[in-house]
Design a protein around this motif. Structure first.
Motif, short mmCIF file in Angstrom:
data_model
loop_
_atom_site.label_atom_id
_atom_site.label_comp_id
_atom_site.label_asym_id
_atom_site.label_seq_id
_atom_site.Cartn_x
_atom_site.Cartn_y
_atom_site.Cartn_z
N UNK A 8 0.82 -1.22 0.00
CA UNK A 8 0.00 0.00 0.00
C UNK A 8 0.86 1.27 0.00
N UNK A 9 1.95 1.24 0.75
CA UNK A 9 2.81 2.45 0.77
C UNK A 9 3.46 2.62 -0.61
N UNK A 58 -6.97 -10.23 -3.32
CA UNK A 58 -6.92 -9.36 -2.13
C UNK A 58 -5.70 -8.43 -2.22
N UNK A 59 -4.52 -9.00 -2.57
CA UNK A 59 -3.31 -8.19 -2.62
C UNK A 59 -3.40 -7.17 -3.77
N UNK A 60 -4.00 -7.61 -4.88
CA UNK A 60 -4.18 -6.66 -5.99
C UNK A 60 -5.09 -5.52 -5.59
N UNK A 63 6.49 -6.43 -6.77
CA UNK A 63 6.40 -7.85 -7.18
C UNK A 63 6.30 -8.61 -5.87
N UNK A 64 5.22 -9.34 -5.71
CA UNK A 64 4.87 -9.90 -4.40
C UNK A 64 4.86 -11.41 -4.45
N UNK A 65 5.70 -12.01 -3.62
CA UNK A 65 5.84 -13.47 -3.62
C UNK A 65 5.07 -14.03 -2.41
N UNK A 66 4.23 -15.02 -2.68
CA UNK A 66 3.50 -15.69 -1.59
C UNK A 66 3.68 -17.21 -1.73
N UNK A 113 1.57 -10.50 -8.35
CA UNK A 113 1.57 -11.43 -7.22
C UNK A 113 1.91 -12.81 -7.80
N UNK A 114 2.99 -13.41 -7.34
CA UNK A 114 3.40 -14.71 -7.87
C UNK A 114 3.75 -15.65 -6.72
#
Ligand SMILES: NC(=O)c1ccc[n+]([C@@H]2O[C@H](COP(=O)([O-])OP(=O)(O)OC[C@H]3O[C@@H](n4cnc5c(N)ncnc54)[C@H](OP(=O)(O)O)[C@@H]3O)[C@@H](O)[C@H]2O)c1
Length: 364
Positions: free
Chosen positions: A191-192, A216-218, A201-204, A225-226
């Protein structure tokens, strides 16, 4: 006359409030409920709900009624005796939370009854219904944000903020990559960054509710998100045809996850490690270290706050900027499972469960 027994280890300034043992030897006004541990170990074995005395409010003290306190991974590590600082025992659990001031000592001018406050330092012992502490152990927070936002503001969003501000200069169009992206810190990072025009680029970890988690993250502003597995994929090369390689990596997992992040960084970038959820050491490819000149750093919010204890202005500025983001709808409250004080075991267990996507909040 009582002997002052410091509660926390020698590296740690004593938290007056968590020193509840001391007040057994002083007169006290009432008692409150608190989650106490007398030895380190698994929470189910060591954490007990007890009544403890609440001392009279001294001339420079404030008396607080706790409203809500989260269960963070660090709290569990502390209970287990596995954290950077540990309280002398017995201690009240919990490091973060928000309380309402119900009384102030006659020398206290900085804080008024009715205000909400959050502890400055680690080791406060927030899992209790009431506390008496020195006025300078807390800072006020705004009351026009939700209790959940206030109770969870001073650790995760502050950690995200500092890591984004203090290590590299981020400009719109730059990219940040992070693992554990669905964590409380990870969601604040997303968000920041979104508010700064910085790509993420978000790894889960793979999970049964993957598409829901991605959505949700989008919705928070995540650009990509990958899953951990997709990091090895050749498609990663295609991704960098449309987005800049990251100049900052944020690692709260360690193990191979951190090594994989590392491979995708641009020359001269920085990787900040702030957690080790996998509890595994990180293999780092020498090639990338040498030829890309990547800088490795660690970050600990507790230490940052301690470095600024003499002057809380920087902390208050950060908190007020984050509060403003909350007001503008740029920083939403974390999804929380709210658990009443008496059900604390459920709260602790819910924190241990994998893939929950939810923070746990103990509500009074
Ligand atoms: N250095 C600092 O100052 C600082 C400040 C705040 C937080 N932290 C650290 O940051 C991390 C996140 O904290 P938080 O409160 O934001 O956490 P949180 O909301 O409770 O989320 C925990 C995260 O860790 C992941 N995770 C749990 N076990 C894992 C494992 N074995 N392998 C890989 N990932 C795992 C979870 O993924 P799943 O959803 O897939 O289970 C989730 O993304 C923690 O390590 C915490 O100690 C550090």
């Amino acid at each position: 006359m009582f002997v002052f027994r410091p509660l926390l280890s020698r590296r740690t300034p004593v938290c007056h409030c968590n020193a509840w043992k001391i007040i057994e030897q002083r007169s006290y006004q009432t008692s409150c409920e608190a989650l106490i541990y007398r030895r380190h170990g698994p929470y189910a074995d060591v954490l007990k709900l007890e009544h403890i005395p609440v001392p009279y409010t001294g001339h420079d003290d404030i008396h607080i009624r706790m409203l809500a306190a989260p269960v963070n991974p660090a709290d569990v590590n502390m209970l287990q005796g596995n954290y950077g600082i540990l309280p002398n025992l017995p201690a009240v659990g919990g490091n973060e939370g928000v309380g309402e001031v119900i009384q102030v000592g006659h020398e206290v001018n900085s804080i008024k009854p009715g205000q909400w406050v959050v502890p400055i330092d680690c080791g406060f012992g927030t899992w209790r219904t009431e506390a008496v502490c020195k006025a300078n152990e807390v800072i006020p927070v705004a009351k026009d944000i939700s209790v959940i936002s206030a109770a969870t503001l001073s650790v995760n969003p502050c950690t995200a903020y500092r890591m984004l501000m203090d290590f590299v200069t981020l400009r719109p169009g730059d990219t940040v990559i992070q693992n554990g992206a669905n964590s409380g810190v990870g969601q604040a990072v997303i968000q920041i960054c979104a508010s700064m025009g910085v790509n993420t680029i978000n790894i889960i970890r793979d999970r049964s509710d993957l598409s829901e988690t991605i959505k949700k993250l989008q919705s928070l502003g995540a650009n990509y998100v990958i899953t951990e597995d997709m990091l090895h994929n050749e498609e990663m090369a295609n991704l960098f045809k449309v987005v800049e390689r990251p100049k900052l990596a944020l690692n709260c997992v360690g193990g191979s996850s951190a090594g994989n992040l590392f491979c995708h960084l641009k020359d001269g970038s920085t990787m900040v490690t702030y957690g080790g959820m996998s509890r595994k050491p990180t293999p780092l490819p020498a090639k990338a270290l040498i030829f890309k000149n990547i800088r490795l750093c660690g970050f600990w919010m507790t230490q940052w706050k301690r470095n600024n204890l003499h002057d809380p202005t920087k902390l208050m500025t950060m908190v007020s900027e984050l509060t403003e983001m909350i007001r503008k709808g740029q920083l939403s409250e974390p999804s929380c499972t709210k658990v009443p004080f008496c059900d604390f075991s459920k709260a602790l267990q819910a924190t241990m469960d994998p893939h929950t996507n939810k923070h746990v909040l103990i509500m009074n």
